[in-house]
Design an enzyme around this catalytic site. Structure first.
Site, PDB file in Angstrom:
ATOM      1  N   PRO A  86       0.813  -1.224   0.000  1.00  0.00           N
ATOM      2  CG  PRO A  86      -0.910  -1.590   1.533  1.00  0.00           C
ATOM      3  CD  PRO A  86       0.387  -2.174   1.035  1.00  0.00           C
ATOM      4  N   GLY A 120       5.453   1.355  -4.480  1.00  0.00           N
ATOM      5  CA  GLY A 120       5.423   0.655  -5.763  1.00  0.00           C
ATOM      6  C   GLY A 120       6.784   0.844  -6.418  1.00  0.00           C
ATOM      7  CB  SER A 121       8.476   3.866  -7.748  1.00  0.00           C
ATOM      8  OG  SER A 121       7.352   4.249  -8.495  1.00  0.00           O
ATOM      9  CB  THR A 144      -1.834  -8.882 -11.814  1.00  0.00           C
ATOM     10  OG1 THR A 144      -1.720  -7.459 -11.799  1.00  0.00           O
ATOM     11  CG2 THR A 144      -2.627  -9.311 -13.033  1.00  0.00           C
ATOM     12  CB  ILE A 150      -9.872   8.849 -35.684  1.00  0.00           C
ATOM     13  CG1 ILE A 150      -8.560   9.568 -36.057  1.00  0.00           C
ATOM     14  CG2 ILE A 150     -10.524   8.212 -36.905  1.00  0.00           C
ATOM     15  CD1 ILE A 150      -7.470   8.670 -36.609  1.00  0.00           C
ATOM     16  CG  HIS A 151     -13.652   5.731 -33.123  1.00  0.00           C
ATOM     17  ND1 HIS A 151     -12.350   5.414 -33.441  1.00  0.00           N
ATOM     18  CD2 HIS A 151     -14.362   4.598 -33.375  1.00  0.00           C
ATOM     19  CE1 HIS A 151     -12.281   4.160 -33.839  1.00  0.00           C
ATOM     20  NE2 HIS A 151     -13.497   3.644 -33.823  1.00  0.00           N
ATOM     21  N   GLY A 152     -14.531  10.506 -33.094  1.00  0.00           N
ATOM     22  CA  GLY A 152     -15.445  11.586 -32.731  1.00  0.00           C
ATOM     23  C   GLY A 152     -16.284  11.185 -31.522  1.00  0.00           C
ATOM     24  CD  GLU A 205       6.070  -6.158 -15.220  1.00  0.00           C
ATOM     25  OE1 GLU A 205       6.558  -7.249 -15.414  1.00  0.00           O
ATOM     26  OE2 GLU A 205       4.875  -6.002 -14.997  1.00  0.00           O
TER      27      GLU A 205
END
Ligand SMILES: Cc1cc2nc3c(=O)[nH]c(=O)nc-3n(C[C@H](O)[C@H](O)[C@H](O)COP(=O)(O)OP(=O)(O)OC[C@H]3O[C@@H](n4cnc5c(N)ncnc54)[C@H](O)[C@@H]3O)c2cc1C
Length: 404
Positions: free
Chosen positions: A133, A136-137, A164, A358-360, A384
């Site tokens: 908790p 991480g790094s 995971t 592009i999909h608007g 990672e």
């Protein structure tokens, strides 16, 4: 005179056959079903069962232990294809692959015999746990500890975060502190192979003392679970220290850092896969959608986006395969794996965002696949090692290699 060149996209006949098989599996079994599992945040059990049949959990495990015995280069090609379908599927095998790498490289012969054959079939699957908790790094800030007891076992206490496959795994390769006084600090960590009951939130019997709280609710990367792990008086036999007690005690930090190097090539491949999929979606949509009397693909502004995306995909793929090929050739690839991870994860984010634009308005609708990719892509910037951490790794390695 002919000049000999090695193309990073070159494939052997074996690689071509496997990639064709995986691509077909992705097109038929993953792409049409990802939307359902993503919306329900449900573990894709039937897909995982098919992956077992295809042997995908044993790709890099040597044939003598029941795997396919393939190299990292082939593995990253497979991961790219799986991630093109859905990055959660590559998440199911990612930590498993890292666990099997750790066993192959550092495990004792007894440990290899005990776990690798069942890992190759996917009967047992592995998780990989560094984060907590509060960290991480900064891995050396790990607080979870293991202390030797009178009966020779090690008692593990502490809390892990973001694991995971934390629930469905049978093995957790977990890094804990075994020598609180060690200087430098990294000499005081050990990697334990913690066995558990897959699917059980409360472990009992020989695995008592390990609890898996409910899965963490996430922005994307659904289906595959990320959990905390609470160790409270969990007893681990000394023979479950990676490499055995004599060889492995207080050696865990270097082992895990080595594994992160292949892990980074693997995450880079996931970036290539999601970027490739975003490009495919953008190419299709931009030729279908019309504005001002012509398909948007005919507007130069959209063509430039497609051009930038395709260039990023290709560059990310080349960096990723180069890092994998160097590792396979036994060369140092820490710098290259860091570059591949940094570039390919950022390329994944970039291409997904461009495809979204592009999909608007439709990109914002759950009707279109790009909406899922938009939620999935940011994970690759974090897992990672974040982009900031990759830059630190790359910078440090550059200076080491070019010291004046
Ligand atoms: C979905 C998901 C799955 C995960 N799965 C796993 C898993 O299976 N096993 C596991 O062990 N972990 C797992 N993780 C954890 C992941 O590895 C960490 O989240 C990651 O390493 C970042 O650590 P953090 O979240 O503690 O951020 P922090 O370390 O707190 O960093 C916060 C911010 O500060 C920056 N930062 C930190 N230090 C520095 C520095 N020195 N210089 C400049 N910037 C800095 C970071 O880049 C980031 O932007 C998972 C995370 C997620 C989100």
């Amino acid at each position: 005179m002919a000049v000999e060149t090695t193309s990073y996209t070159e494939q052997t006949d074996e690689q071509r056959a496997i990639i064709e098989m995986v691509r077909q599996f992705v097109d038929e079994q993953i792409l049409p079903k990802a939307e359902h599992y993503d919306a329900a945040d449900e573990y894709p059990e039937p897909i995982v069962e098919q992956m077992k049949e295809l042997g995908l959990f044993g790709v890099t495990i040597p044939e003598e232990y029941g795997g396919m015995g393939l190299d990292l280069t082939t593995y990253v090609m497979i991961v790219e294809e799986l991630s093109r379908g859905w990055i959660s599927i590559s998440g199911v095998i990612n930590t498993h692959f890292i666990g099997s790498y750790l066993l192959q490289k550092f495990g004792s012969e007894e440990q290899k015999q005990k776990y690798l054959p069942r890992m190759a079939t996917g009967e047992i699957r592995a998780a990989f746990s560094l984060s907590e908790p509060e960290l991480g790094s900064d891995v050396q800030a790990i607080k979870t500890s293991a202390k030797k007891q009178d009966d020779g076992t090690y008692e593990i206490n502490g809390q892990k975060m973001w694991v995971t496959n934390g629930l469905t795994s049978s093995l957790v390769f977990v890094l804990v502190k075994t020598d609180p006084d060690a200087q430098p600090r990294h000499k005081g960590f050990t990697c334990f192979i913690a066995e558990k009951e897959p699917g059980a939130s409360e472990n009992t019997g020989e695995y008592a003392g390990l609890t898996v709280p409910p899965k963490i609710k996430k922005l994307g990367y659904k289906g595959v679970e990320s959990t905390e792990l609470v160790f409270d008086g969990y007893r681990c036999p000394a023979e479950n220290i990676l490499g055995g007690e004599e060889a492995g005690l207080n050696k865990g930090f270097a082992q895990m850092m080595d594994a992160l190097e292949v892990g980074r090539a693997n995450v880079a491949a996931r970036g290539v896969g999601i970027a490739q999929r975003a490009l495919e979606l953008a190419l299709r949509y931009s030729q279908e959608r019309k504005t001002f009397g012509k398909p948007i693909a005919e507007h130069q502004a959209i063509q430039f986006k497609l051009a930038d995306m395709a260039t990023q995909v290709e560059a990310a793929r080349l960096l990723t395969r180069r890092a994998a090929r160097m590792k396979d050739a036994g060369e140092r690839s820490d710098l290259e794996a860091g570059m591949a991870k940094l570039f390919a994860s950022e390329a994944g984010r970039f291409c997904v965002e461009e495809a979204f634009r592009i999909h608007g308005g439709y990109g914002y609708s759950k009707e279109y696949e790009i909406e899922r990719l938009y939620r999935d892509a940011p994970l690759l910037l974090i897992g990672e090692g974040t982009s900031e951490i990759q830059r630190m790794v790359i910078g440090r390695k550059l200076l080491q290699r070019h010291k004046i």
